[in-house]
Design a protein around this motif. Structure first.
Motif, PDB file in Angstrom:
ATOM      1  N   MET A 224       3.998  12.906  -1.529  1.00 56.61           N
ATOM      2  CA  MET A 224       2.772  12.158  -1.801  1.00 56.61           C
ATOM      3  C   MET A 224       1.757  12.484  -0.700  1.00 56.61           C
ATOM      4  SD  MET A 224       3.557  10.364  -4.510  1.00 56.61           S
ATOM      5  CE  MET A 224       2.661   8.832  -4.691  1.00 56.61           C
ATOM      6  N   ILE A 225       0.502  12.629  -1.098  1.00 56.28           N
ATOM      7  CA  ILE A 225      -0.554  12.961  -0.135  1.00 56.28           C
ATOM      8  C   ILE A 225      -1.722  11.994  -0.290  1.00 56.28           C
ATOM      9  CG2 ILE A 225       0.047  15.395   0.021  1.00 56.28           C
ATOM     10  CD1 ILE A 225      -2.335  15.898  -1.905  1.00 56.28           C
ATOM     11  N   PRO A 226      -2.496  11.796   0.787  1.00 54.47           N
ATOM     12  CA  PRO A 226      -3.686  10.946   0.682  1.00 54.47           C
ATOM     13  C   PRO A 226      -4.768  11.679  -0.103  1.00 54.47           C
ATOM     14  CG  PRO A 226      -3.500  11.851   2.886  1.00 54.47           C
ATOM     15  CD  PRO A 226      -2.277  12.285   2.133  1.00 54.47           C
ATOM     16  N   LEU A 227      -5.169  11.123  -1.201  1.00 58.16           N
ATOM     17  CA  LEU A 227      -6.078  11.789  -2.128  1.00 58.16           C
ATOM     18  C   LEU A 227      -7.415  12.167  -1.506  1.00 58.16           C
ATOM     19  CD1 LEU A 227      -6.571  12.161  -5.426  1.00 58.16           C
ATOM     20  CD2 LEU A 227      -8.173  10.351  -4.915  1.00 58.16           C
ATOM     21  N   ARG A 228      -8.153  11.204  -1.027  1.00 57.61           N
ATOM     22  CA  ARG A 228      -9.530  11.457  -0.592  1.00 57.61           C
ATOM     23  C   ARG A 228      -9.609  12.461   0.554  1.00 57.61           C
ATOM     24  NH1 ARG A 228     -14.222   9.041  -1.750  1.00 57.61           N
ATOM     25  NH2 ARG A 228     -13.183   7.260  -2.712  1.00 57.61           N
ATOM     26  N   SER A 229      -8.815  12.256   1.585  1.00 61.90           N
ATOM     27  CA  SER A 229      -8.933  13.115   2.765  1.00 61.90           C
ATOM     28  C   SER A 229      -8.571  14.561   2.458  1.00 61.90           C
ATOM     29  CB  SER A 229      -8.075  12.584   3.916  1.00 61.90           C
ATOM     30  OG  SER A 229      -6.714  12.579   3.571  1.00 61.90           O
ATOM     31  N   VAL A 230      -7.645  14.777   1.549  1.00 60.41           N
ATOM     32  CA  VAL A 230      -7.251  16.153   1.216  1.00 60.41           C
ATOM     33  C   VAL A 230      -8.263  16.809   0.288  1.00 60.41           C
ATOM     34  CG1 VAL A 230      -5.521  17.561   0.042  1.00 60.41           C
ATOM     35  CG2 VAL A 230      -4.798  15.760   1.612  1.00 60.41           C
ATOM     36  N   PHE A 231      -8.614  16.134  -0.807  1.00 60.22           N
ATOM     37  CA  PHE A 231      -9.415  16.802  -1.825  1.00 60.22           C
ATOM     38  C   PHE A 231     -10.910  16.843  -1.532  1.00 60.22           C
ATOM     39  CE2 PHE A 231      -5.342  16.289  -3.716  1.00 60.22           C
ATOM     40  CZ  PHE A 231      -5.139  17.569  -4.207  1.00 60.22           C
ATOM     41  N   GLU A 232     -11.425  15.949  -0.713  1.00 60.24           N
ATOM     42  CA  GLU A 232     -12.822  16.089  -0.313  1.00 60.24           C
ATOM     43  C   GLU A 232     -12.997  17.326   0.570  1.00 60.24           C
ATOM     44  OE1 GLU A 232     -14.163  12.318   1.257  1.00 60.24           O
ATOM     45  OE2 GLU A 232     -14.779  11.657  -0.747  1.00 60.24           O
ATOM     46  N   LYS A 233     -11.949  17.715   1.295  1.00 62.75           N
ATOM     47  CA  LYS A 233     -12.017  18.934   2.109  1.00 62.75           C
ATOM     48  C   LYS A 233     -12.119  20.184   1.250  1.00 62.75           C
ATOM     49  CE  LYS A 233      -9.793  17.011   6.114  1.00 62.75           C
ATOM     50  NZ  LYS A 233      -8.608  16.911   6.945  1.00 62.75           N
TER      51      LYS A 233
END
Length: 91
Positions: free
Chosen positions: A2-11
């Protein structure tokens, strides 16, 4: 994984939109639209529904999602290195 959505995909340049009323999240990137609800194992990617092993969850006010289905659905290559316990993601 599981990964933190916002911090990963906004990058990656994705737009992440949280809907508080529905406890759902919408992600947009390069013509792709991904939607999911907290606690629901179904993720919709451009209107195609994928079943995941784990549902998105909220931990410490952050949305965590299952990495593989989501990442592969938006065109990323995901590889697990079991020897080093690392996930490699390429876009």
């Amino acid at each position: 994984t599981m990964i933190p959505l916002r911090s990963v995909f906004e990058k990656t340049g994705a737009e992440v939109i949280w809907n508080e009323d529905e406890y759902s999240v919408l992600v947009k990137k390069d013509g792709l639209t991904v939607s999911m609800k907290i606690g629901d194992k179904k993720i919709s990617i451009n209107d195609k529904v994928y079943e995941t092993d784990a549902a998105p969850v909220i931990i410490n006010e952050r949305t965590y999602i299952p990495l593989r289905v989501f990442s592969e659905g938006i065109g990323m290559d995901v590889k697990w290195d079991g020897e080093k316990y690392k996930v490699h993601i390429e876009y």
